[in-house]
Design an enzyme around this catalytic site. Structure first.
Site, short mmCIF file in Angstrom:
data_model
loop_
_atom_site.label_atom_id
_atom_site.label_comp_id
_atom_site.label_asym_id
_atom_site.label_seq_id
_atom_site.Cartn_x
_atom_site.Cartn_y
_atom_site.Cartn_z
N HIS A 60 4.50 2.48 5.86
CA HIS A 60 4.38 1.52 6.96
C HIS A 60 3.28 0.51 6.67
CE1 HIS A 60 0.79 3.04 9.22
NE2 HIS A 60 1.17 4.24 8.82
N ASP A 169 -4.74 3.69 6.01
CA ASP A 169 -3.55 4.20 6.69
C ASP A 169 -2.75 2.98 7.17
OD1 ASP A 169 -1.62 5.37 8.31
OD2 ASP A 169 -3.05 6.14 9.80
N GLU A 199 4.88 1.46 13.00
CA GLU A 199 4.78 2.92 12.92
C GLU A 199 3.75 3.46 13.89
OE1 GLU A 199 3.31 6.85 11.47
OE2 GLU A 199 2.21 4.98 11.76
N GLU A 200 2.65 2.72 14.03
CA GLU A 200 1.53 3.21 14.84
C GLU A 200 1.83 3.21 16.34
OE1 GLU A 200 -0.72 4.74 13.56
OE2 GLU A 200 -1.31 3.91 11.61
N ASP A 222 2.85 8.38 3.37
CA ASP A 222 1.85 8.10 4.40
C ASP A 222 0.56 8.78 3.98
OD1 ASP A 222 0.63 7.36 6.86
OD2 ASP A 222 2.52 7.60 7.92
#
Length: 338
Positions: A60, A169, A199-200, A222
């Site tokens: 992501h 991340d 994604e978050e 990830d």
């Protein structure tokens, strides 16, 4: 390709969930040498090359951040969260406000001399204010509700191979896939890279990205928890000990075992990550149930201090994740084509 320089470039580009256009543009340019590049309506970035058995490689591209809700009469910005923000770390932190121009700010905090017992608790978001040093009129000329806020970028080389930065991340996952592409140029297979959005805020980009791609297998990349004091070692990997290969009820067990086999054959250090329950907390959760079901594996890069402005990874873990992806795809393609 120099991994440290790649990570610097990726982590210095802004892409808060739902406002990913800057990092999307960067990745489109970076992927052009590898294949056909496209962007869908969700800001997912795709790059496809080759023919044959079809692999999807996902990481992501979005990051956590804040969103401006209003400007107070005193010129302070009131905000809400985009993604999993830990309220404990907010007070006193430096931020960038991405309005009509980049503005620097600090999150207001109360001096300890003026605090009472209740002030020691993590703040509620309605109590968080950002000070950009402006009056309300000045602020309104440059900032609008809906503008994104990010934590001040840092990129600090630690001792050894570790480095600290915001948004590792999952820009470290993005980096590992880009590094893997250089090793996969002449592989007798079809490869689609999916750098997925949002994604978050609920793995939203990856929920739609694989449709109509006719993928045979997918690998999601990830970060996962690297051990630090106060953590349970059984829940964490070790920084510098290699990529974490996921084993979970929702992941394809044959793929997980094959990744272990490939790592051992090629002398790639690895760790197993065992996850119970019905989810991994990554894009793998939704990719595996896309289309008519896609066999999916998960590789995670161990990271300390996740969802903070001082995330830490080991460069060798990023590079070994790239090696593992490339060697797996090449071996699997060879099996299918035999």
């Amino acid at each position: 390709m120099n991994t440290e320089k790649l990570l610097y470039k990726l982590t210095n580009t802004v892409g808060v969930s739902g406002a990913e256009e800057n990092v999307t543009a960067l990745l489109c340019e970076m992927l052009k040498p590898y294949g056909e590049v496209s962007v869908d309506g969700m800001n997912n970035v795709f790059c496809t090359f080759g023919e044959g058995y079809h692999f999807l490689l996902d990481a992501h591209l979005d990051e956590i951040g804040l969103i401006v809700k209003s400007i107070s009469d005193d010129g302070f910005l009131k905000v809400d969260k985009c993604g999993g923000i830990d309220a404990r770390m907010l007070l006193g932190y430096e931020v960038d406000v991405w309005g009509k121009e980049r503005l620097f700010g600090v999150i207001s905090t109360l001096p300890p001399h003026l605090q009472n017992d209740d002030d020691n608790k993590p703040p509620k978001f309605e109590d968080v204010s950002i000070d950009i040093g402006m009056t309300k009129k000045e602020a309104e000329a440059l900032v609008s509700p809906g503008d994104r806020v990010t934590f001040r970028r840092n990129f600090t080389k630690l001792l050894g191979n570790q480095l600290s930065s915001s948004v590792l991340d999952d820009r470290s996952g993005v980096a590992s896939i880009i590094l893997a592409l250089d090793m996969l140029k002449n592989t007798d297979a079809k490869v689609t890279v999916m750098f997925s959005s949002q994604e978050e805020v609920g793995v939203r980009g990856a929920s739609v990205g694989p449709y109509a791609k006719n993928v045979d297998e997918a690998i999601a990349v990830d970060v996962s928890f690297g051990w630090t004091p106060f953590c349970k070692k059984s829940d964490c990997g070790e920084i510098g000990n290699g990529p974490m290969i996921g084993f979970s009820p929702i992941l394809d067990k044959k793929m997980s075992n094959a990744l272990v086999s490939v790592a051992e054959k090629n002398g790639i250090p690895y760790q197993k990550e065992i996850m119970g329950g019905g989810h991994t907390g990554t894009n793998a959760d939704t990719i595996t149930v896309s289309e008519s079901g896609i066999k999916t594996a998960l590789i995670s890069i161990p990271e300390k201090y996740m969802h903070s402005p001082i995330e830490v990874v080991d460069i060798t873990d990023v590079e070994n994740t790239a090696r593992l992806i490339a060697e797996y795809v090449k071996e699997r393609a060879g099996e299918v084509n035999a």
